[in-house]
Write an enzyme that holds these catalytic residues in place. Sequence first.
Site, PDB file in Angstrom:
ATOM      1  CD  GLU A 119     -23.582  27.263  27.743  1.00 46.69           C
ATOM      2  OE1 GLU A 119     -23.540  26.326  26.668  1.00 46.69           O
ATOM      3  OE2 GLU A 119     -23.075  26.962  29.092  1.00 46.69           O
ATOM      4  CG  HIS A 145     -20.433  25.883  24.138  1.00 43.17           C
ATOM      5  ND1 HIS A 145     -19.050  25.250  23.693  1.00 43.17           N
ATOM      6  CD2 HIS A 145     -20.718  25.738  25.269  1.00 43.17           C
ATOM      7  CE1 HIS A 145     -18.486  25.083  25.120  1.00 43.17           C
ATOM      8  NE2 HIS A 145     -19.559  25.254  26.052  1.00 43.17           N
ATOM      9  CD  GLU A 154     -17.075  23.441  28.223  1.00 42.23           C
ATOM     10  OE1 GLU A 154     -17.455  24.533  28.897  1.00 42.23           O
ATOM     11  OE2 GLU A 154     -17.899  22.804  27.649  1.00 42.23           O
TER      12      GLU A 154
END
Lengths: 191, 304
Positions: B146, B149, B219
């Site tokens: 995360e 990201h 991803e």
Amino acid sequence: MGLRDILTGRSSVKQPASRERLFALSTAYVTLETSYQITSAGVAGIVVQSLATSDFQSVLKDTEDVVKATAGEYKATVETTDDEFGFRWVIVRNPSVEDLVATINAVSTSIEEGGYGERLLCAVFAFKAADNSTLNFIYNYKRGSWYPFVPAPGDKQRSTERELQLKAQIGSELPIEPELERWFPLWGVPF
Amino acid sequence: MVTSKRSAFGRDSGLQARMVLTMFLLGLLYVALVGALLATSTSALLIVIIAVGLFGVQIVGSDKIALATLGAHEVSAADEPELHSIIERLCIQADLPKPRIAVIEARMPNACALGRSQKAATICATRGLLSLGLEPAELEGVLAHEITHVINRDVMVMTIASFFATIAALIIRFAFFFGAFGGGGRDEGAEAIEVVILVSVVVYAISFVLLRALSRYREFAADRGSAILTGRPSALASALIKISGTIERIPRNDLRTAEGMSAFFIIPARAKNSLMNVFADHPPLEKRLAALSRLEAQLQGTGR
């Protein structure tokens, strides 16, 4: 991180900043001791992200051996421990802050020369205030900057007021991290 | 200057090339849409203005809207000490300011990253993830995914990339609203509108597939970034296996509201949606595990 890295989602881990700023603590300590009665607790630790590869483990082993061999010169003791998050702590004990800084630098230099500089997180130096309470100065290897970390009574509490006072007191001599949201606490320091 | 002996670790020029190609194709498509809009000079300008407004709202407020929709609440270090400690260390390693940390009270184990910039980021974990009994290193791998990201500004990249697809979708909706297809009067204006609609439909359809592809590449990049950040690809692999195994066993009753935001989660909220891989916003688990195991081999010095 450039636009190209954002577009391609390419990751890399930052290497340590220039190490001169680590040594700023040696001179800043003179002011801390004489003007603010803050004394060294005689212990410091370096936090390293431990990789489960044989190459990394041998670099770490070499580092410990080298530092233990030179520690005698400074009358320092060196031990290592792993914390609950899988990070390796190299803990150095020595009454002199100057020698503590030199030994911590020897540890990080050896890990960098082994090719794992990007796995160095930070170094923690423990001090005692005049009222015998504990305070820490943390050196962030990625940014080459320092910040105070003062635990307060209670679960995971820190005294931000005291930390800001310390910044005002020593900010002219120690390169303090300007962004407060990067003053990361370190709980469960193993010393 | 000492250079890292692992500087080659984690490079994947193939992935980066595919990502750039996808973005190039998206750009090309959008040039076609803008060209069609300009050529016909209909009231399309109005649509663009509305779209720009929507875009602004999306950029500024999407994280707050998403947090509210997901029922996420911010947690302090005293509430979730382990979560905070792991994220703080990852932030030092990633050289990021500390993001806000929120928990979603849902049984489904999952995590997501929201926010348009590094300074305005929020990392969310569901209660199900925290109570799954992951090892600290596994949870760290998920959170590092995360954090990557956030580093890669994926919310921003995906929002910008889907900007014209949003315009195309708006045009199609407006067209039906104004009844552009109806009526018998075949003048030049109506024909121009039909061309715009046709182009919009094509742009929307193709960009849908391209955006999903881009999402899958992001991803892969986040998995890779997590592995590089923590130096533990296998811990993330193990966490992905545990999370996806649990998601399939838990009836999908509580994270259904999150389906629209599936792209931002570590594992898609819809467990069984792999009708066709081209429509999926996440790569299949086996491919992610294979990529992570290649990274582990590189790290151990046994891989290519």
